[in-house]
Design a protein around this motif. Structure first.
Motif, PDB file in Angstrom:
ATOM      1  N   GLN A  75     -28.856   2.424  34.249  1.00 45.66           N
ATOM      2  CA  GLN A  75     -29.564   3.696  34.086  1.00 45.66           C
ATOM      3  C   GLN A  75     -28.604   4.848  33.776  1.00 45.66           C
ATOM      4  OE1 GLN A  75     -30.668   2.005  37.483  1.00 45.66           O
ATOM      5  NE2 GLN A  75     -31.374   0.659  35.849  1.00 45.66           N
TER       6      GLN A  75
ATOM      7  N   GLU B 249     -27.949   5.910  30.708  1.00 42.43           N
ATOM      8  CA  GLU B 249     -28.189   6.290  29.314  1.00 42.43           C
ATOM      9  C   GLU B 249     -28.127   7.788  29.060  1.00 42.43           C
ATOM     10  OE1 GLU B 249     -30.148   2.344  30.108  1.00 42.43           O
ATOM     11  OE2 GLU B 249     -30.044   4.282  31.138  1.00 42.43           O
TER      12      GLU B 249
ATOM     13  N   HIS C 173     -24.349   3.171  25.479  1.00 44.79           N
ATOM     14  CA  HIS C 173     -25.508   2.338  25.771  1.00 44.79           C
ATOM     15  C   HIS C 173     -26.246   1.867  24.527  1.00 44.79           C
ATOM     16  CE1 HIS C 173     -25.882   2.516  30.232  1.00 44.79           C
ATOM     17  NE2 HIS C 173     -25.030   3.501  30.047  1.00 44.79           N
TER      18      HIS C 173
ATOM     19  N   HIS D  13     -26.343  -6.793  29.480  1.00 49.23           N
ATOM     20  CA  HIS D  13     -26.411  -5.641  28.574  1.00 49.23           C
ATOM     21  C   HIS D  13     -25.849  -5.990  27.207  1.00 49.23           C
ATOM     22  CE1 HIS D  13     -25.983  -1.321  27.407  1.00 49.23           C
ATOM     23  NE2 HIS D  13     -24.946  -1.804  26.741  1.00 49.23           N
TER      24      HIS D  13
ATOM     25  N   GLU E 239     -35.161   1.214  22.323  1.00 43.07           N
ATOM     26  CA  GLU E 239     -36.176   1.482  23.339  1.00 43.07           C
ATOM     27  C   GLU E 239     -37.573   1.071  22.900  1.00 43.07           C
ATOM     28  OE1 GLU E 239     -34.058   5.085  25.826  1.00 43.07           O
ATOM     29  OE2 GLU E 239     -35.613   5.615  24.357  1.00 43.07           O
TER      30      GLU E 239
ATOM     31  N   SER F  73     -42.191  -0.099  27.421  1.00 39.97           N
ATOM     32  CA  SER F  73     -41.049   0.138  28.304  1.00 39.97           C
ATOM     33  C   SER F  73     -39.839   0.495  27.467  1.00 39.97           C
ATOM     34  CB  SER F  73     -40.741  -1.105  29.145  1.00 39.97           C
ATOM     35  OG  SER F  73     -39.491  -0.965  29.805  1.00 39.97           O
TER      36      SER F  73
ATOM     37  N   TYR G 243     -36.933   0.478  28.693  1.00 37.48           N
ATOM     38  CA  TYR G 243     -35.808  -0.221  29.311  1.00 37.48           C
ATOM     39  C   TYR G 243     -35.839  -1.725  29.063  1.00 37.48           C
ATOM     40  CZ  TYR G 243     -34.085   3.824  31.902  1.00 37.48           C
ATOM     41  OH  TYR G 243     -33.532   5.030  32.251  1.00 37.48           O
TER      42      TYR G 243
ATOM     43  N   ASN H 293     -34.281  -6.649  31.514  1.00 36.27           N
ATOM     44  CA  ASN H 293     -34.870  -5.416  32.036  1.00 36.27           C
ATOM     45  C   ASN H 293     -33.748  -4.540  32.593  1.00 36.27           C
ATOM     46  OD1 ASN H 293     -36.376  -3.414  33.230  1.00 36.27           O
ATOM     47  ND2 ASN H 293     -37.129  -4.707  34.905  1.00 36.27           N
ATOM     48  N   GLU H 294     -33.463  -3.412  31.943  1.00 36.83           N
ATOM     49  CA  GLU H 294     -32.399  -2.520  32.380  1.00 36.83           C
ATOM     50  C   GLU H 294     -32.918  -1.363  33.231  1.00 36.83           C
ATOM     51  OE1 GLU H 294     -29.105  -3.401  28.927  1.00 36.83           O
ATOM     52  OE2 GLU H 294     -30.137  -1.469  28.866  1.00 36.83           O
ATOM     53  N   ALA H 295     -34.176  -1.445  33.627  1.00 37.65           N
ATOM     54  CA  ALA H 295     -34.755  -0.415  34.482  1.00 37.65           C
ATOM     55  C   ALA H 295     -34.433  -0.702  35.945  1.00 37.65           C
ATOM     56  CB  ALA H 295     -36.271  -0.358  34.289  1.00 37.65           C
TER      57      ALA H 295
END
Length: 908
Positions: free
Chosen positions: A381, A383, A401, A445, A539, A659, A661, A678-680
């Protein structure tokens, strides 16, 4: 069944991890022990780096390398060698110290004198103006006095003296007014700037490094480092020795580690012997009279653009030919590969100073497309975090990112030489606070952005604790997470093998091409960096690559489908393995003629060409105007890009709910798969529609098994019902399961027992009598006495300097061992579960879920949970006072910091 998946399930992943193994001159037993540890961690290769070695390319170096080669042969490992005595590459093991001056670095530089007022006589002594006075920045004030005193060169020369009036844009040649080393000139009224341009070898922080623009100078590196290794280990080239690694080669002008070396700032710029002829071809015989425009920012915009582009085009083409290709060709002629990376940080990849001016050209001769992520550049998170670093520089969050990873995967995809290989140096200099949880996030990532080779930073055999850029993955046995790191490496190898399509002719799918911004940054004051549109596409789960203008200038080098002249581009933009559906050109004041002609040809053929925010004003390499047809191209605000692409049918993956993320990588070829990450900070649960059709299953790369996934065909592909938790991945493979692939027995896809929905409907089984025992990693498994404990544990508060293993024991009783799911909500950090003395495996990301049905029995059962911390709390008190002042106090938790639930799930 797909052969690659079958081999993965049988434990036959590829070799995609080559960690740094630092050399300082350690004794033989230490080197052998470390080679064993590196191999045990799951790495099939190693990159040997002098950090620095006290006798690089001397007898002790060869003796140490002999030991490493011997261990590599025993373990069937490959060796890579970082190609200099120390980073950055270019020192050539000191060969430049006594080299002829013409082989040393050279700069073009300028001094200026601001004048105003009425008409007046100007008399200026020119001595001492080339090079101009140098004012060190904050970092240099600390570092330069600790570096060896630079060599002093003769031959500083004045090239040209000009006067420029910013109000009238008038330029006057003052060279005829120089007499006896002084300028005597009658200045007209008004504001004028006198520019004194010249050449010097007394600029830049690394004057004892090779000149990246000069073929003979770059040959010094080959002769000093590459040839001695060939002479000693020639029989191992292409066998044990896999290749050489260049680490952050630089042009070296300007300030030390300067990431913002834009044209038009007060910096010297790189120069070389071939530059005059190249500039004359581009700008004419009077090119010296135009050099002031490399620094003057108020001149005619079109002329300034052409001068700056001509200069940087020449610089980066020379780097490409004389450095990158020369070293790469030398390696390939001897059966090995050439890899590495430049400084990409915060857009430096398109600039001089700490980098090579152009990402794609700087790495053109390499066999992999390389990048690095170090020191907190990417994190969960992060970004939008633009906080200042310790040097007072704002963090370029969007670049790290949304562009960094895709730079590598783009070059790997569009350049035939790369063969789809994208490499990232990873994990280094995050500090001892970095553990396997963050490392898992970082690996995912970059893998979901198409990176499929990694160089973990680093294994250091120095006495623990080595303060040099931790973490260190083994640390002489002191790192509690060493086995957990090994589990992560094996996971990464499996995912990399899959997304590389098993080494076959597969590739990732990218629907859009974004024009790389280097040329627009060189030539114009107004430009949009590529990470801006990249963020919008990332995104919205729209695949993309960055492509340089060179794709249009020399399409044959990229196996592109167009020609470099007018026309030749049809309704499809094909570049090597990639087939694009749209070309996106970020806002640029100027673009190249080749890019403009190609865009016009594509647009006329009906191919979507989209300009963001505005059309260019003109061309940076010609006086021609933009092709008229480009004026009919759509010009969009950045915020309208995704919707416009969707309206054109571009965006093959759709997620509901949306989403920003959720990251998706679609690969085709040897294996057709979708990697979802899922990067959230919250779980993603929803529907993802993909264009593929046919049978599919989930491949659990951590557990190395197949699992079922809820899917159904829809008119435009397949609808997948997915749950992706934070820092976890989901891989969907479109393939028909068969019980046998060639000679490999393959287990059938199993139903995934552990889902939040099923857990909620289960019956909790009491777990009682919790106790905790501790030991440091070096003492494992000799734990101390067990004491009663309640969960969540507060170990970090009780023992703030403890790092190691926390062993939790408990009991549970059940009438049936069927469908037992153990759920650990949080821990710090690596977890291994034992049931009745048998390991249920290692996990590193919460929530930790274990199916312990097969290890349990009706009646009483013993449960053990071992949690491995980071080394942050142990190492912080050991820091030297100066380093401790710079380091944040430990904040990491320790042990079981969440709840532990045992749930018997109703499978109906």
């Amino acid at each position: 069944m797909n052969k690659t998946v079958a081999k993965l399930l049988s434990g036959m992943a590829g070799d995609h991890i080559l960690p740094f193994f630092w050399q300082h001159g350690e004794e033989e037993a230490v080197l052998r022990g470390y080679m064993r540890a590196i191999h045990e961690s799951g790495c099939g290769s190693v990159c040997v780096e002098s950090r620095p070695h006290p006798d690089f390319c001397g007898p002790k170096w060869w003796a140490d390398l002999d030991v490493i080669f011997d261990e590599a042969r025993k373990r069937d490992m490959k060796i890579w060698i970082l190609d200099d005595a120390h980073f950055p590459t270019g020192y050539a093991n000191g060969a430049v110290e006594n080299a002829p001056a013409e082989l040393c670095r050279q700069s073009i530089c300028a001094s200026r004198l601001e004048l105003s007022g009425e008409r007046q006589a100007v008399d200026v002594e020119l001595a001492g103006l080339i090079p101009p006075p140098f004012t060190p920045n904050m970092m240099e004030s600390y570092i330069l006095p600790r570096m060896p005193k630079p060599r002093k060169y003769d031959g500083d020369t004045i090239m040209h003296v000009s006067a420029f009036c910013p109000d009238t844009k008038e330029n006057a040649d003052l060279t005829p007014y120089i007499r006896n080393g002084a300028l005597h000139w009658e200045k007209p009224s008004g504001r004028w700037t006198v520019w004194v341009c010249g050449l010097s070898r007394n600029c830049g922080p690394h004057r004892n490094y090779i000149n990246m623009l000069d073929k003979e100078s770059c040959r010094l590196l080959i002769d000093a480092v590459y040839e001695p290794h060939w002479e000693r280990y020639g029989a191992e080239f292409g066998r044990v020795l896999a290749g050489f690694f260049s680490d952050e080669p630089e042009l070296g002008n300007g300030h030390l580690y300067d990431m913002e070396s834009y044209l038009g700032t007060d910096n010297d710029l790189p120069f070389g012997r071939e530059m005059p002829a190249m500039l004359e071809r581009r700008l004419g015989r009077d090119w010296p009279s135009l050099m002031y425009l490399l620094w003057e920012n108020s001149g005619d915009a079109g002329l300034t653009a052409r001068v700056r582009y001509a200069f940087m085009d020449a610089v980066t083409l020379l780097v490409e030919r004389n450095f990158s290709w020369q070293l790469g060709d030398w390696c390939r002629a001897r059966g090995v590969q050439y890899i590495g990376h430049v400084v990409e940080d915060a857009g430096a990849h398109a600039r001089t100073a700490s980098s090579l001016g152009h990402y794609f050209r700087g790495l053109a001769g390499q066999d992999m497309a390389g990048i690095d992520d170090i020191g907190g550049q990417v994190y969960p998170q992060g970004e939008d975090d633009t906080s200042m670093d310790r040097m007072g520089r704002a963090r370029d969050a969007e670049f790290y990112h949304f562009m960094l990873g895709r730079l590598a995967s783009s070059a790997a995809a569009i350049e035939p030489l790369k063969k789809g290989r994208a490499m990232c140096e990873i994990f280094g200099n995050y500090g001892w606070a970095e553990g396997v949880q963050l490392e898992k996030y970082l690996a995912d990532h970059f893998m979901v952005r198409g990176v499929n080779y990694f160089v973990p930073h680093a294994f250091s055999p120095k006495a623990f604790p080595d303060p040099d850029c931790p973490p260190h993955f083994y640390a002489h046995g002191h790192n509690p997470q060493f086995r957990h790191f090994g589990a992560l490496i094996r996971y990464m190898n499996r995912v990399c093998t899959l997304i590389s399509c098993g080494g076959n002719s597969g590739h990732h799918v990218s629907e859009a091409a974004i024009l790389y911004h280097a040329e627009s940054e060189w030539s114009g004051a107004v430009r949009m960096p590529c990470e801006k549109p990249a963020r919008v596409l990332e995104e919205n789960q729209i695949g993309f690559d960055f492509i340089p203008s060179d794709v249009f200038a020399k399409p044959e080098a990229f196996k592109a489908n167009g020609s470099s002249g007018q026309g030749g581009w049809d309704k499809t933009l094909r570049v090597n393995t990639q087939v694009y559906k749209a070309l996106i050109i970020p806002r640029a004041q100027f673009i190249t003629k080749a890019a403009a002609l190609a865009a016009a040809s594509l647009h006329q053929a009906g191919f979507p060409v989209i300009f963001l925010e505005s059309l260019p004003e003109g061309l940076c390499d010609a006086e021609d105007g933009l092709p008229e047809v480009l004026k009919t191209c759509p010009v969009l605000p950045l915020r309208g890009l995704a919707d416009t692409l969707r309206a054109k049918g571009i965006g093959e993956v759709r997620a509901a709910p949306a989403s920003n993320y959720l990251r998706v990588l679609h690969t085709i070829g040897g294996v057709e798969s979708y990697l979802l990450v899922n990067e959230a900070a919250q779980t993603y649960s929803g529907v993802v529609i993909v264009p593929s059709s046919g049978p599919c299953y989930a491949y659990n790369a951590w557990l190395n098994r197949l699992e079922t996934i809820e899917s159904e065909p829809v008119p435009d592909g397949t609808r997948l019902r997915v749950i992706v938790e934070p820092r976890k991945s989901l891989i969907v493979v479109f393939d028909e399961y068969a019980g046998q692939a060639e000679t490999l027995e393959v287990p059938a896809p199993r139903e995934f027992l552990h889902t939040p929905v099923r857990e909620a409907g289960g019956v909790e089984v009491p777990v009682i009598n919790w106790k905790r025992a501790l030991c440091e990693s070096i003492d494992y498994p000799a734990f101390g006495p067990a004491v009663p404990v309640s969960l969540p544990d507060t170990l970090a508060e009780e023992q703030p300097e403890f790092s190691g293993f926390a062993r939790y024991t408990a009991e549970f009783e059940t009438a049936s061992a069927d469908s037992l799911c153990l759920v650990i909500s949080d821990a710090a950090e690596g977890v291994e579960v034992f049931v009745n003395g048998i390991s249920a495996g290692i996990q590193i990301v919460p929530p930790y879920r274990y199916d312990i049905s097969s290890l349990s029995k009706p009646g009483k059962n013993e449960l053990v949970i071992e949690v491995a911390t980071t080394l942050e709390r142990k190492c912080y008190p050991l820091l030297e006072p100066a380093r401790r002042m710079m380091a944040p106090e430990p904040e990491a938790a320790s042990g079981l910091t969440g709840t532990v639930k045992l749930i018997q799930i109703n499978k109906k």
